[in-house]
Design an enzyme around this catalytic site. Structure first.
Site, PDB file in Angstrom:
ATOM      1  N   CYS A 124       2.887  -1.464   9.960  1.00 34.34           N
ATOM      2  CA  CYS A 124       2.624  -2.434   8.896  1.00 34.34           C
ATOM      3  C   CYS A 124       3.921  -3.068   8.417  1.00 34.34           C
ATOM      4  CB  CYS A 124       1.894  -1.760   7.735  1.00 34.34           C
ATOM      5  SG  CYS A 124       1.458  -2.886   6.388  1.00 34.34           S
ATOM      6  N   CYS A 221      -3.863   3.289   3.696  1.00 41.75           N
ATOM      7  CA  CYS A 221      -4.580   2.331   2.846  1.00 41.75           C
ATOM      8  C   CYS A 221      -5.955   1.960   3.376  1.00 41.75           C
ATOM      9  CB  CYS A 221      -3.735   1.078   2.644  1.00 41.75           C
ATOM     10  SG  CYS A 221      -3.416   0.119   4.151  1.00 41.75           S
TER      11      CYS A 221
END
Length: 412
Positions: A124, A221
């Site tokens: 990410c 997440c």
């Protein structure tokens, strides 16, 4: 009294190292909706910088967990909007769902299905925040991209920007940033690197930010429930193929419902019952053989690892990777975010990268990051790292794996 980042050594007019006044320095802040990035935006605004907040819509939380009504991602975006309004700064929400799915979620599922232990936070950062968002920041005319990571970006003795561990080792996030490139470091800034978390929350209260007491995220997440296997089965049908649980000595001890339900070093929940008790000592998951749908178990001593092979190597230390001594470089390495760096040796050559630990490391898994540091102390320089592609045991006889021939003479 509000505290601002200290000016950098050789940093010119402002605290971010740019040779112009803060008001003429545009900074894009990646605002996740959490307290850390919110405080970064507040600090820079307070110092007079031209601040723009950007929040990335990365996933539909309901779709990610296959559960209707999940709205945490939406709440984070709303929190970032409210903080930006409080600070009176421009704020943009960018839809990066397609990029995030392609560059982070899908590779995570594929890696997990092959028996690895992937780290999506690294992807990410390197593929989304410091790549796609980096380009967006430049399109907005930004001089810098700032985030709320607990790590520092400073000038080294040669005047080049380098990455360093946070002052607070308990909050340090450099393990997840090893893939940052030297070019990206030139424009990245991390204002929280020298602050403890308690002070960051105190600053949030002083600035009147509604997220001052917001809890830190604990899980990946896009898998907030922590049940990775549910996501893997949905994205990679067939990944949960049943197979044998095999002892390192070759005995078949039982059956499992899919390697995706196990991790290296796992002891509980093996489903062996009396079979495990009959082994005479606790059994741990030693290796995951996804190709043959086998979970290999054995005694704790079989978890000991002395050598790992790396892929996707990134070097951000002084000089170039080609300058490394062919005899190996002594440094410190970290193979899990929850472990401290330990002494090791880096070998690069013959088309491969190897790291040998000075002492045995337990439960090292392919897919994890192996990050290099100059020392094991806070604020030590980050030298780079890579992803573990395979491991070699400290006791080859226990797992029937031998060391590479060209390292046979290295001390065990």
């Amino acid at each position: 009294m509000k505290k601002s980042p200290a000016p950098e050594r050789g940093g010119g007019f402002n605290s971010l190292g740019f040779d112009k006044p803060p008001a003429e320095t545009r900074v894009v802040v990646a605002m996740s909706g959490g307290v850390d990035s919110s405080v970064v935006a507040a600090l820079l605004k307070d110092q007079g910088y031209d601040v723009i907040g950007v929040t990335l819509q990365l996933y539909d939380h309901g779709a990610a967990v296959h559960r209707k009504g999940a709205c945490c991602a939406g709440q984070d975006i709303q929190d970032a909007r409210l903080v930006a309004a409080r600070l009176d700064i421009p704020h943009y929400v960018l839809d990066y769902e397609e990029q995030f799915r392609e560059k982070v979620i899908d590779p995570f599922a594929q890696s997990y299905a092959t028996g690895e232990t992937p780290i999506p936070c690294v992807s990410c950062n390197s593929e989304i925040k410091f790549a796609d968002l980096f380009e967006t920041a430049q399109d907005l005319g930004a001089d810098a991209l700032a985030t709320g990571h607990y790590v520092s970006s400073k000038l080294d003795s040669a005047g080049h920007r380098a990455l360093y561990r946070a002052a607070d080792a308990t909050r340090d996030q450099s393990y997840f940033l090893f893939a940052t490139t030297k070019a990206q470091l030139e424009l990245l800034r991390f204002p929280l690197g020298d602050l403890p978390k308690t002070e960051v929350r105190a600053l949030a209260r002083q600035f009147g930010l509604l997220v001052a007491d917001k809890a830190d995220s604990q899980d990946i997440c896009f898998v907030p429930t922590g049940k990775y296997s549910d996501l893997i089965e949905r994205l990679s049908p067939g990944a949960a193929a049943p197979g044998d649980i095999v002892h390192v000595d070759g005995r078949v001890l039982g059956r499992h419902s899919g390697v995706i339900h196990y991790t290296i070093g796992q002891r509980r929940g093996l489903g062996l019952g009396a079979t495990a008790a009959a082994a005479g000592e606790p059994l741990f998951v030693i290796r995951l053989d996804a190709a043959q749908a086998r979970v290999v178990v054995g005694p704790r001593r079989a978890l000991a690892t002395r050598l790992v092979r790396l892929r996707s190597l990134n070097w951000i230390g002084p000089g170039a990777l080609d300058d490394l001594d062919s005899e190996g470089r002594e440094l410190f390495v970290q193979v899990r975010s929850s472990r401290p760096p330990v002494p090791g040796y880096l070998y690069v050559g013959d088309g491969q990268t190897l790291v040998e630990f000075a002492s045995d490391e337990d439960a090292v898994s392919p897919g994890q990051a192996c990050v290099f540091y100059e020392s094991d102390q806070p604020q030590a320089r980050v030298l780079g790292g890579g992803f573990i592609s395979s491991t070699e045991p400290a006791c080859p006889a226990a797992t029937k794996i031998s060391r590479p021939a060209h390292l046979e003479d290295l001390p065990l």
